[in-house]
Scaffold this motif. Structure first.
Motif, PDB file in Angstrom:
ATOM      1  N   HIS A  59      38.093  36.246  39.932  1.00 11.08           N
ATOM      2  CA  HIS A  59      38.181  37.581  39.962  1.00 11.08           C
ATOM      3  C   HIS A  59      37.210  38.363  39.104  1.00 11.08           C
ATOM      4  N   HIS A  61      33.912  41.437  39.197  1.00  6.02           N
ATOM      5  CA  HIS A  61      33.203  42.681  40.176  1.00  6.02           C
ATOM      6  C   HIS A  61      31.912  42.856  39.678  1.00  6.02           C
ATOM      7  N   PHE A  93      33.969  40.049  45.179  1.00  5.22           N
ATOM      8  CA  PHE A  93      34.745  40.645  46.309  1.00  5.22           C
ATOM      9  C   PHE A  93      33.769  41.179  47.441  1.00  5.22           C
ATOM     10  N   LYS A 152      41.854  40.005  50.217  1.00  6.03           N
ATOM     11  CA  LYS A 152      42.380  40.872  49.217  1.00  6.03           C
ATOM     12  C   LYS A 152      42.583  42.220  49.678  1.00  6.03           C
ATOM     13  N   HIS A 241      45.538  39.789  38.604  1.00  4.27           N
ATOM     14  CA  HIS A 241      45.818  40.306  37.357  1.00  4.27           C
ATOM     15  C   HIS A 241      47.243  40.936  36.787  1.00  4.27           C
ATOM     16  N   ASP A 317      38.955  39.508  35.909  1.00  6.51           N
ATOM     17  CA  ASP A 317      38.818  40.684  36.517  1.00  6.51           C
ATOM     18  C   ASP A 317      37.646  41.624  35.785  1.00  6.51           C
TER      19      ASP A 317
HETATM   20 ZN    ZN Z   1      39.741  43.375  40.205  1.00 12.16          ZN
END
Ligand code: ZN
Ligand code: URP
Ligand code: ZN
Length: 479
Positions: A59, A61, A93, A152, A241, A317
């Motif tokens: 996870h 970004h 992602f 997702k 998360h 995350d």
């Molecule tokens: Zn995220």
């Protein structure tokens, strides 16, 4: 391609521990045994250290256009930072970013961004925002065959990334048919929006109020709904998360029923707390992410969830925004929401410190052993996201993604020395024991001590296979 012999370390997988040498050649693990007599280009002495699979963070970004800005960590800076922390693979992602962007285009777009920069291997979850046409549904169904075996969907952020239940259910039906897994950001976006609007009308938008706009139940409700939809569709589901005991209870109940339900939590929910930013003014922006970092008492519930196995994975995350707008190459960052949480880009840094923190909080502080540490950070992420047994294990034939982990090295977490392109660290000044001494990706030493030895752009896109999930019952709805 050079060969590496790692001598005398304690090889640790998710299920066993033994002292052995490990020989890496041509990018894979080729021999494991006592006192191996092989000629190697490089010898890494690992006596007194653990030899573990490279960490997998499912996870992140990186270089993402989101929240009206771009994340501070690019594919280059983010993957270098990951490597320093012992992570050798990320699954990021690929979002359908605009009207007319199809699932396949979304993947291709993100692959182009990553390929010249990534220093470790990477894959993508398809982040679906539009499944309204038959064409897009067919593309989604084709993705698992192309190595994208997770979808997702976000139940939050109305007006941008949030999708309705129909879209989620459609994705789950495709996942059920194609043996993919659906991952959910489980918060009720409409309820958050309504509470936020009411706070705004009352002038209550100071930074720390973000948490109050995201009560536990918005997460609990969405988690319940997501799990129920997955049961109706017959698909496996993974809650990203997870931050709240209310949501954890839903995951525990579903697992007890035998449903293929999994969840991750993140270090920020275990090591940071609302009390850290409640009275911090704009400094609270450092902590703003969704779901929010909650009251300290909530941390114990999450640690319990890790201990019972209800939480299977630690991911970060990692979604970074700077506290100062001081880099010309980046659009406005956290300061755009100074004094008003509605405009603070959501996200916190973490990719470099995940394993430091989870070793300290788990192994050093006696909550779990080294095998469980490997399971949470390396093996379960690999299993659930179709990377296993190529990654996530020390075994003959696996990719030579190996970390030599020095349990005796002390390390102080601080922004001044971290490699993430963000000007703060949530855990500033925290002292931990244990850190990687050598990080190897597909047989190449990319980090040795403080030195980065990898080549920018050497990371490879990984076509993932079928997730290892519980057999889940056929759809409970007729089709
Ligand atoms: Zn995220
Ligand atoms: O606040 C967060 N978590 N930012 C990243 C986007 C998301 O929701 O995962
Ligand atoms: Zn999210």
């Amino acid at each position: 391609m050079t060969s590496v012999l790692i001598t005398g370390g304690t090889v640790t997988t998710a299920s066993e521990q033994y002292v052995a040498d490990v020989f890496l050649d041509d990018g894979v693990i080729v021999q494991i045994g006592a006192n191996l007599q092989v000629a190697a280009d490089t010898v890494v002495q690992a006596e007194g250290q653990y030899v573990i699979p490279g960490g997998i963070d499912v996870h992140t970004h990186l270089g993402e256009t989101v929240f009206r800005t771009i994340t501070a960590d690019s594919w280059e800076s983010g993957t270098v930072a990951a490597a320093f922390g012992g992570t050798t693979t990320v699954v990021d992602f690929a979002r359908q970013e605009r009207e007319g962007m199809s699932p396949i285009e979304a993947i291709e777009h993100r692959r182009r961004q990553a390929e010249s920069q990534a220093v470790i291997d990477y894959g993508f979850h398809l982040m679906a925002t539009n499944l309204d046409s038959q064409e897009y549904l067919e593309e989604l169904a084709a993705l698992p065959g192309e190595g994208v075996t997770s979808f997702k969907l976000l139940m939050a952020y109305p007006g941008t990334m949030m999708v309705d239940d129909l879209t989620i259910f459609r994705a789950m039906q495709v996942a059920a048919d194609t043996n993919a897994i659906v991952t959910l950001h489980a918060e009720n976006g409409h309820v958050i929006q309504q509470i936020t609007d009411q706070f705004a009308a009352a002038g209550r938008v100071q930074e720390h109020m973000h948490m109050h706009a995201h009560p536990h139940l918005v997460e609990g409700e969405a988690t319940h709904r997501g799990i129920a939809m997955a049961e109706m569709a017959g698909s496996a589901v993974y809650i990203v998360h997870l931050s709240s005991r209310t949501a954890l209870t839903e995951v525990e109940a579903a697992k007890a029923r035998g449903q293929a339900v999994y969840a991750e939590t993140c270090p920020q929910y275990l090591f940071a707390a609302y009390e850290d930013y409640e009275n911090a003014g704009f400094e609270a922006a450092k902590y703003i992410c969704s779901p929010p970092i909650r009251e300290r008492a909530n941390q114990d519930e999450l640690w319990r969830g890790i201990e019972t196995g209800a939480l299977s994975v630690i991911a970060t995350d990692h979604c970074t925004f700077r506290m100062q707008d001081d880099l010309a190459e980046l659009p406005p960052q956290k300061p755009m929401g100074k004094g008003d949480f509605r405009y603070i880009p959501n996200g916190v840094p973490g990719v470099e410190n995940r394993m430091h923190l989870m070793y300290q909080g788990g192994v050093v502080e006696g909550r779990y052993d080294m095998m469980r540490f490997v399971d949470l950070n390396c093996t379960m992420p690999a299993k659930l996201f179709g990377l296993y047994p190529r990654k996530g294990i020390i075994a003959i034939g696996a990719d030579a993604d190996v970390v030599v982990w020095d349990p005796n090295a002390d390390y102080t977490i601080e922004a001044a020395t971290h490699h993430m392109r963000v000007d703060y660290n949530l855990y500033e000044g925290m002292q931990v024991s244990g850190r990687p001494s050598t990080v190897i990706s597909r047989g190449e030493i990319i980090v040795s001590g403080e030195e980065f030895l990898g080549q920018i752009g050497r990371g490879q896109y990984i076509r993932r296979s079928t997730p290892y999930v519980l057999d889940h019952p056929q759809s409970v709805t007729a089709r």
